[in-house]
Enzyme design. Structure first.
Site, mmCIF file in Angstrom:
data_model
loop_
_atom_site.group_PDB
_atom_site.id
_atom_site.type_symbol
_atom_site.label_atom_id
_atom_site.label_comp_id
_atom_site.label_asym_id
_atom_site.label_seq_id
_atom_site.Cartn_x
_atom_site.Cartn_y
_atom_site.Cartn_z
ATOM 1 N N TYR A 164 0.836 -1.200 0.000
ATOM 2 C CA TYR A 164 0.000 0.000 0.000
ATOM 3 C C TYR A 164 0.871 1.250 0.000
ATOM 4 C CZ TYR A 164 -4.305 -2.535 1.083
ATOM 5 O OH TYR A 164 -5.405 -3.349 1.031
ATOM 6 N N TYR A 198 -2.658 -10.110 -0.535
ATOM 7 C CA TYR A 198 -1.865 -9.306 0.386
ATOM 8 C C TYR A 198 -1.579 -10.104 1.646
ATOM 9 C CZ TYR A 198 -1.333 -5.853 4.095
ATOM 10 O OH TYR A 198 -0.895 -5.149 5.178
ATOM 11 N N ARG A 219 -4.571 -12.155 3.072
ATOM 12 C CA ARG A 219 -5.880 -11.638 2.690
ATOM 13 C C ARG A 219 -6.001 -11.859 1.184
ATOM 14 N NH1 ARG A 219 -8.795 -7.015 3.483
ATOM 15 N NH2 ARG A 219 -10.222 -8.745 3.624
ATOM 16 N N HIS A 222 -8.009 -7.438 -3.022
ATOM 17 C CA HIS A 222 -9.235 -6.658 -2.809
ATOM 18 C C HIS A 222 -9.016 -5.197 -3.145
ATOM 19 C CE1 HIS A 222 -6.874 -6.661 0.932
ATOM 20 N NE2 HIS A 222 -7.310 -5.422 1.102
ATOM 21 N N HIS A 224 -10.432 -1.478 -1.856
ATOM 22 C CA HIS A 224 -11.157 -0.829 -0.766
ATOM 23 C C HIS A 224 -11.930 0.357 -1.321
ATOM 24 C CE1 HIS A 224 -9.066 -2.510 2.850
ATOM 25 N NE2 HIS A 224 -8.049 -2.650 2.022
HETATM 26 C C1 DHB Z 1 -5.107 -5.339 7.223
HETATM 27 C C2 DHB Z 1 -4.683 -5.045 5.950
HETATM 28 C C3 DHB Z 1 -5.592 -4.850 4.951
HETATM 29 O O1 DHB Z 1 -5.222 -4.551 3.689
HETATM 30 C C4 DHB Z 1 -6.927 -4.936 5.203
HETATM 31 O O2 DHB Z 1 -7.741 -4.728 4.176
HETATM 32 C C5 DHB Z 1 -7.358 -5.243 6.470
HETATM 33 C C6 DHB Z 1 -6.447 -5.445 7.472
HETATM 34 C C7 DHB Z 1 -4.097 -5.493 8.297
HETATM 35 O O3 DHB Z 1 -2.896 -5.625 7.992
HETATM 36 O O4 DHB Z 1 -4.492 -5.431 9.480
HETATM 37 FE FE FE Z 2 -6.544 -4.000 2.430
#
Ligand code: DHB
Ligand code: FE
Length: 285
Positions: A164, A198, A219, A222, A224
């Site tokens: 990110y 991720y 994860r 996705h 957001h």
């Molecule tokens: C986390 C990271 C994310 O990209 C997300 O969507 C939700 C949680 C995390 O690292 O806590």
């Molecule tokens: Fe995220």
């Protein structure tokens, strides 16, 4: 990531997430009565006590917990830890009954005030940004069925390596982040790239817990979004890609069937890409 550049670390992402949380949200306060604070705190502690009794927790285990909690704070990983393991239930109890589009967790990597863009938008990206070009298209309407002219769609995602912007080094601040205004008929068309699955940072205490417990840190890929407009309830959500290996076992428990995209091959900027349609419905207040 090119050779010689710093790799993103939990320490950096964690400290950043804590700084952003403090700046954006920490001061809000709750207005909760002493009775409510007491009831909730007592029941959390009672649940901890019951777990200790059930498992005959040893002093070594108790001290390991203390050391872990201290290091989550010191590394700034509380936003990561809480958003992965707790936020999904807060989201559920607050929004399960809300009409309109399905929401899910915000996570720790939202930044306000990303560059404003028109309804037909290309997110800020690097020259030759890695990843399959993706267009997300749809309209924003209210639960009254009316299009919402100029509704705001804030969108952010990881890049094709799973990092990110603003939380990983060596990336432009607002890479793959934008604040898009829907057209007068509520329509939007957002050109981005398909993000990668991720892994939450594994080099800090959250990673240590995941390893000690034999869990995984993934994860699914996705996008957001926060979608809002005056007079409507704001929606915080994520959109997912069918076939992702982690749609069924998201570490953050934030995947819902209604949030699955259906991307189709399409020309994007004259090249091969994907197009996905998703309409948002906001609760009319
Ligand atoms: C986390 C990271 C994310 O990209 C997300 O969507 C939700 C949680 C995390 O690292 O806590
Ligand atoms: Fe995220």
């Amino acid at each position: 990531m090119p050779d010689g550049e710093a790799l993103p670390t939990a320490a950096a992402a964690g400290a950043n997430a804590t700084a952003h949380f403090r700046a954006d949200k920490a001061a809000a306060g709750t207005g909760a009565s002493p009775e409510r604070v007491s009831a909730i705190a007592k029941e959390v502690l009672a649940a901890v006590h019951a777990t200790i009794r059930k498992h005959n927790v040893t002093y070594d285990e108790y001290n390991a917990l203390k050391a872990w909690l201290i290091s989550v704070g010191e590394t700034g990983e509380w936003p990561l830890a809480l958003d992965v393991w707790v936020e999904h239930v807060v989201e559920e109890v607050n929004y399960a009954q809300r009409p309109g589009s399905t929401g899910t967790i915000e996570g720790p990597f939202y930044i306000p005030n990303a560059p404003t863009l028109p309804s037909d938008a290309k997110l800020p990206m690097r020259e030759g940004e890695k990843g399959t070009p993706l267009v997300l298209k749809g309209t924003v309407t209210g639960t009254d069925g009316k299009p919402i002219p100029g509704a705001t769609l804030e969108i952010w995602s990881a890049d094709a390596d799973g990092y990110y912007s603003s939380f990983a080094p060596s990336m432009p601040e607002f890479n793959l982040r934008g604040t898009v205004s829907a057209a007068p008929d509520g329509a939007f068309r957002i050109h981005t790239i398909r993000p990668a699955p991720y892994q939450i940072p594994t080099d800090g205490p959250c990673g240590a817990l995941i390893r000690a417990a034999g869990w995984h840190a993934w994860r699914p890929a996705h996008l957001h979004l926060k979608v809002h407009a005056p007079g409507y309830g704001a929606l915080t959500t994520q959109l997912y890609f069918p076939g992702d290996p982690h749609n069924g076992d998201d570490v953050a428990s934030a995947v819902k069937p209604a949030l699955m995209l259906d991307p189709k091959p399409a020309k994007v900027d004259g090249g091969e890409g994907l197009e996905a349609l998703y309409d948002f419905v906001l609760q009319k207040l």
